[in-house]
Enzyme design. Structure first.
Site, PDB file in Angstrom:
ATOM      1  N   ASP A 399       0.816  -1.209   0.000  1.00  0.00           N
ATOM      2  CA  ASP A 399       0.000   0.000   0.000  1.00  0.00           C
ATOM      3  C   ASP A 399       0.860   1.273   0.000  1.00  0.00           C
ATOM      4  O   ASP A 399       2.067   1.238   0.221  1.00  0.00           O
ATOM      5  CB  ASP A 399      -0.905  -0.032   1.229  1.00  0.00           C
ATOM      6  CG  ASP A 399      -2.145   0.829   1.097  1.00  0.00           C
ATOM      7  OD1 ASP A 399      -2.319   1.473   0.048  1.00  0.00           O
ATOM      8  OD2 ASP A 399      -2.956   0.844   2.051  1.00  0.00           O
ATOM      9  N   GLU A 402       2.486   7.341  -1.955  1.00  0.00           N
ATOM     10  CA  GLU A 402       2.190   8.614  -2.617  1.00  0.00           C
ATOM     11  C   GLU A 402       2.618   9.819  -1.780  1.00  0.00           C
ATOM     12  O   GLU A 402       2.595  10.950  -2.265  1.00  0.00           O
ATOM     13  CB  GLU A 402       0.672   8.756  -2.884  1.00  0.00           C
ATOM     14  CG  GLU A 402       0.022   7.578  -3.527  1.00  0.00           C
ATOM     15  CD  GLU A 402      -0.518   6.574  -2.515  1.00  0.00           C
ATOM     16  OE1 GLU A 402      -1.368   5.772  -2.885  1.00  0.00           O
ATOM     17  OE2 GLU A 402      -0.078   6.608  -1.336  1.00  0.00           O
ATOM     18  N   ASP A 466      -8.740   3.158  -2.575  1.00  0.00           N
ATOM     19  CA  ASP A 466      -9.758   3.238  -1.520  1.00  0.00           C
ATOM     20  C   ASP A 466     -11.037   3.895  -2.013  1.00  0.00           C
ATOM     21  O   ASP A 466     -11.364   5.040  -1.640  1.00  0.00           O
ATOM     22  CB  ASP A 466      -9.200   4.010  -0.322  1.00  0.00           C
ATOM     23  CG  ASP A 466      -8.004   3.313   0.303  1.00  0.00           C
ATOM     24  OD1 ASP A 466      -7.790   2.129  -0.003  1.00  0.00           O
ATOM     25  OD2 ASP A 466      -7.297   3.948   1.102  1.00  0.00           O
TER      26      ASP A 466
END
Length: 673
Positions: A399, A402, A466
Site C-alpha cells: 500500500d 504517494e 480506496d
C-alpha cells in the site's frame, strides 16, 4: 517502418509510408524556459504553485543527418537561444532528445503536438472521473486520490440528497497513479521520460500541449492496431509477470479479526459453495482503532496476540489449497519496535532539522522508510523476506507510497521534488526484488495502488485504491471502470478493485446491493478479492445473510469458471503487452466506441456492462458492430443499443458469436443462471 523528413512547410513523421504527424515550420517546435515552483502537502494531497521566469519559443532552422540520427537545429527569433533536437527511430518508436546549446539555466519545456478536432486521448496513469481526456488538463503528480475537502463536500451533499452522477471539476481530483503517457485514437502514444511535475493539456482543438518542468526526452510510438500499439508501449516501459495460477481459482476472502475469526469465515464460505482460493488478512500485523475506523498497526511483525498459531494455521490452509495474504506499506508506527530500530539506524526520511519526518495519515503520525538509503532499502526487503515470506504469506497489499513530502531530506541527497513521482516505483521494486531474491516470483503476488512510469515493470498487479462504498461516479463503483481502462492504455494490464469499496464516512454504508453489484464487476477482472473496509461493522460483508452469501458463491464460481480464459489473457499481457481489460475501441472504431467509458472488453471476446445504478435491474447496453450472444439467455444481437434485463446475479455479459470460447462460456453461464 518509421521515418522522419522535412519539406518546405513541415517536419513530417511517417509510419508505414503514412504521414501520421506533421509539425509546421511556421509554428514553434517547442519552448524553453525557467521557473520556480513550490508544493504544500496535507495527508498526501498536494497544492502546487509556480512562477515562470522565462519562456522562449524555438523555431526550425535547419536539419542534418549524423550516423542515423536526424538533428533538428532550432533557434529563437532573435537568435539569442539555440537548441537542437535529436530524432532517433528505434523500431516503431521515435525518441526526441532536446539539447540546449546556449548557456543559461533552463528547467522547463513546452511541446505542442498537432491534434485533430475529432481525436480522443486516454491514459496519464489512473483517472477515475473520465476515460477520454480530451478537453481536460491532466496533472502528472502522484498523490492521495481521496482528500478531506472533497469528502467534506460529499458528506454535506449527502445530508440533503444523493447525487451519484455528480462529478466535480476535473482539476479537483488527484490520482494515486500518475504517468506521463497518453494514447491517441489516431494510434500513437506519447511518453515523456521524466519524473518531474507536468501538465498534459488536451483542451485545445489544434494541439495537445505538454508542460514539463524538466528538459527530457519524449517518445512517440506508432502502430496499425491498438493491440500492436500496446505492444510497442510495453516494449518501451516493461510488462508485468504472470500471476500465480492460484489467483484464478476463486475468491480471496477479505477477513479481519484474528485466527479464529478467519477460520470461521472460511468455513462459512466453503459450506455455502464459495470457491475459496485465498484469505486476505490485512491486520496480520495488528490493528489500530481510530476515529476513521479500524486501521492497521504499521509494524511489520506477526501479531501473535491477535493471530495466535497463525504459522500453524497457514500450513493447514496450504494443505487445503488455500493461500494466505497480508499487508505492508513503507511507513512505520512510531509506537512500535521496528520504528525504534529504524530511527536508531537512521533509516527514516528526515525533515530540514535532521529529525524523522512524521507524516499524518488520517488521525495519526507515521515515519517513512528512506528508500534511497541502500541500508534501509535492504532492511525493509529483509523484513518482507523474513517476516512475511518466511511466515508463509502468499501475497500482500503493498500500500501507499504517494506521500513523500517535497520538503523532506533524503539519504541520497536528491531533491525530493525530483524523486516524489518515482517513489511508488521504488516501493514496488523493493517488493519485487524480495520475491526474486527468494525465488518466489510467479508463486507470490503483491498488489500496489500508487504508481508512475517504472511501476509498470516492477509491480505484479494494481488495485484501484480506496473507493467509497457507494454508487457515486467519481469515487464509488462506477469509477473503477475508467480507472482500470486508463491504466490499461498506460501500459499496466493487470488491475482489480476492492469488492464493495473501502471508504466509509458519515452516513455512507455499504449496502447489500452495492456489495453484490461490485462482486459482479470484479468477476471480470484478474483478481476476485474482497475487503471489509475501514468500518467493517457498518458495512455488508460476504456472509451478511444467505442472499449475499449465495450470490458471492455464484460470482466466485463464475470467476473460477473463467480461469482458462483469464490465464490466456494474462499470457497475452505478459508476452505482448495487451491488457486483460480493454476499451471497446481496441477492436471497434465508431465514434461511440471511442467515447464509451463504462463498458469494457475482457480480452477479445467478452463485453461486460456492469450495473452501476442503485435500484436498477435493467441497463442500456451499447454493442459495437459485430454479432453478439447474451450469455444469460442465449439471445443473439448485432451492433446497436439495447435495454437489457440485469437482475442481481446476472450482469449484462456478451460474447462474440465468432469466439472460440462461446460454447464454453454458454455452458458456464447456463450452470450459474
Amino acid at each position: 517502418m518509421l521515418s522522419l523528413n522535412s519539406d518546405k512547410k513541415n517536419i513530417n513523421i511517417f509510419f508505414d509510408s503514412e504521414n501520421v504527424l506533421s509539425f509546421s515550420k511556421k509554428e514553434p517546435v517547442m519552448w524553453l524556459g525557467s521557473g520556480e515552483d513550490g508544493f504544500s502537502m496535507s495527508r498526501g494531497s498536494f497544492k502546487f504553485k509556480e512562477k515562470v521566469i522565462s519562456k522562449t519559443a524555438l523555431y526550425y532552422e535547419s536539419h542534418e543527418v549524423q550516423n542515423g540520427l536526424i538533428i533538428l537545429h532550432l533557434s529563437s527569433k532573435k537568435g539569442d537561444l539555440k537548441a537542437s533536437v535529436s530524432a532517433l527511430t528505434q523500431g516503431d518508436v521515435l525518441k526526441l532528445t532536446p539539447n540546449i546549446e546556449t548557456a543559461g539555466e533552463y528547467n522547463r519545456m513546452w511541446i505542442r503536438i498537432p491534434a485533430d478536432e475529432t481525436e480522443h486521448v486516454y491514459g496519464c496513469g489512473e483517472i477515475f472521473t473520465k476515460f477520454d481526456l480530451r478537453g481536460e488538463k491532466v496533472r502528472i503528480w502522484v498523490a492521495e486520490h481521496q482528500n478531506a475537502v472533497r469528502i467534506a463536500k460529499k458528506t454535506v451533499r449527502d445530508v440533503f440528497r444523493k447525487h451519484p452522477h455528480r462529478i466535480g471539476k476535473f482539476g479537483n481530483y488527484e490520482s494515486y497513479y500518475a504517468q506521463p503517457t497518453f494514447m491517441s485514437s489516431r494510434k500513437y502514444f506519447v511518453h515523456v521520460d521524466s519524473n518531474a511535475y507536468m501538465d498534459f493539456n488536451f483542451n485545445q482543438t489544434e494541439y495537445h500541449e505538454l508542460v514539463v518542468r524538466d528538459i527530457a526526452p519524449v517518445y512517440f510510438g506508432f502502430a496499425n492496431t491498438f493491440e500492436a500499439l500496446s505492444g510497442v508501449l510495453s516494449s518501451l516501459l516493461g510488462r508485468q509477470p504472470l500471476l500465480p495460477e492460484w489467483a484464478y481459482d476463486g475468491t480471496i476472502l477479505g477477513v479481519q479479526g484474528g485466527t479464529e475469526t478467519m477460520l470461521k469465515k472460511i468455513e462459512t464460505a466453503e459450506k455455502a459453495g464459495v470457491k475459496v482460493t485465498g484469505v486476505w488478512c490485512q491486520d496480520w500485523e495488528g490493528e489500530r482503532i481510530t476515529a476513521f475506523g479500524k486501521q492497521l498497526m504499521w509494524n511489520w511483525v506477526w501479531d501473535k496476540e491477535l493471530y495466535p498459531d497463525l504459522d500453524k494455521a497457514i500450513v493447514d490452509l496450504h494443505s487445503r489449497g488455500i493461500k494466505f495474504l497480508g499487508y505492508i506499506n513503507p511507513f512505520l508506527a512510531v509506537e512500535k519496535e521496528l520504528y525504534k530500530e529504524a530511527t536508531e539506524k537512521g533509516y527514516c526520511v528526515k525533515d530540514a532539522n535532521g529529525e524523522d519526518y512524521l507524516v499524518k495519515i488520517t488521525t495519526f503520525p507515521a515515519a517513512m522508510i528512506d528508500l534511497t538509503n541502500p541500508d534501509a532499502y535492504e532492511w525493509i526487503k529483509n523484513i518482507i523476506k523474513t517476516n512475511m515470506i518466511g511466515l508463509g504469506l502468499d501475497g500482500w497489499m503493498a500500500d501507499f507510497s504517494e506521500y513523500l513530502p517535497t520538503d523532506c531530506v533524503l539519504s541520497n541527497g536528491m531533491d525530493a521534488k525530483e524523486i516524489h513521482n518515482t517513489w511508488p516505483a521504488l516501493w514496488a521494486k523493493a517488493n519485487r526484488e524480495a520475491l526474486e531474491e527468494t525465488g518466489k516470483l510467479g508463486e507470490i503476488l503483491f498488489f500496489t495502488r500508487a504508481g508512475h512510469t517504472n511501476t509498470v515493470k516492477y509491480s505484479t498487479l494494481m488495485w484501484n485504491g480506496d473507493q467509497h462504498v457507494d454508487f457515486s461516479f467519481d469515487d464509488g463503483l462506477p469509477s473503477v471502470i475508467p480507472a482500470t481502462l486508463s491504466l490499461a492504455v498506460s501500459g499496466f494490464g493487470l488491475c482489480h478493485s476492492d469488492i464493495g469499496g473501502y471508504t466509509t464516512f458519515g452516513k455512507m454504508r455499504r449496502s447489500e446491493e452495492l456489495f453484490m453489484r461490485w462482486a459482479e464487476l470484479n468477476v471480470f477482472t484478474p483478481l476476485f478479492r474482497g475487503h471489509e473496509g475501514n468500518q467493517p461493522d457498518n458495512n455488508t460483508q460476504f456472509d451478511k445473510n444467505e442472499t449475499v452469501l449465495n450470490h458471492y458463491a455464484k460470482m466466485s464460481r463464475l470467476h473460477y469458471g473463467l480461469k482458462n480464459y483469464l490465464l490466456q489473457l494474462d499470457r497475452e499481457n505478459n508476452q505482448y503487452g495487451v491488457p486483460v481489460n480493454r476499451p471497446l475501441f481496441y477492436y471497434y472504431e465508431k465514434e461511440k466506441d471511442f467515447s464509451e467509458s463504462y463498458e469494457f472488453l475482457l480480452g477479445r471476446d467478452l463485453l461486460v456492462a456492469p450495473v452501476l445504478e442503485e435500484g436498477e435491474e435493467k441497463r442500456s447496453v451499447y454493442l459495437p458492430d459485430d454479432e453478439w450472444v447474451n450469455l444469460w439467455n442465449g439471445y443473439e444481437l448485432i451492433g446497436g443499443t439495447y435495454e437489457v434485463d440485469a437482475p442481481l446475479g446476472q450482469p449484462p455479459v456478451f460474447c462474440r458469436k465468432s469466439s472460440p470460447y462461446l460454447e464454453q462460456f454458454k455452458a458456464l453461464f447456463a450452470a450459474e443462471k
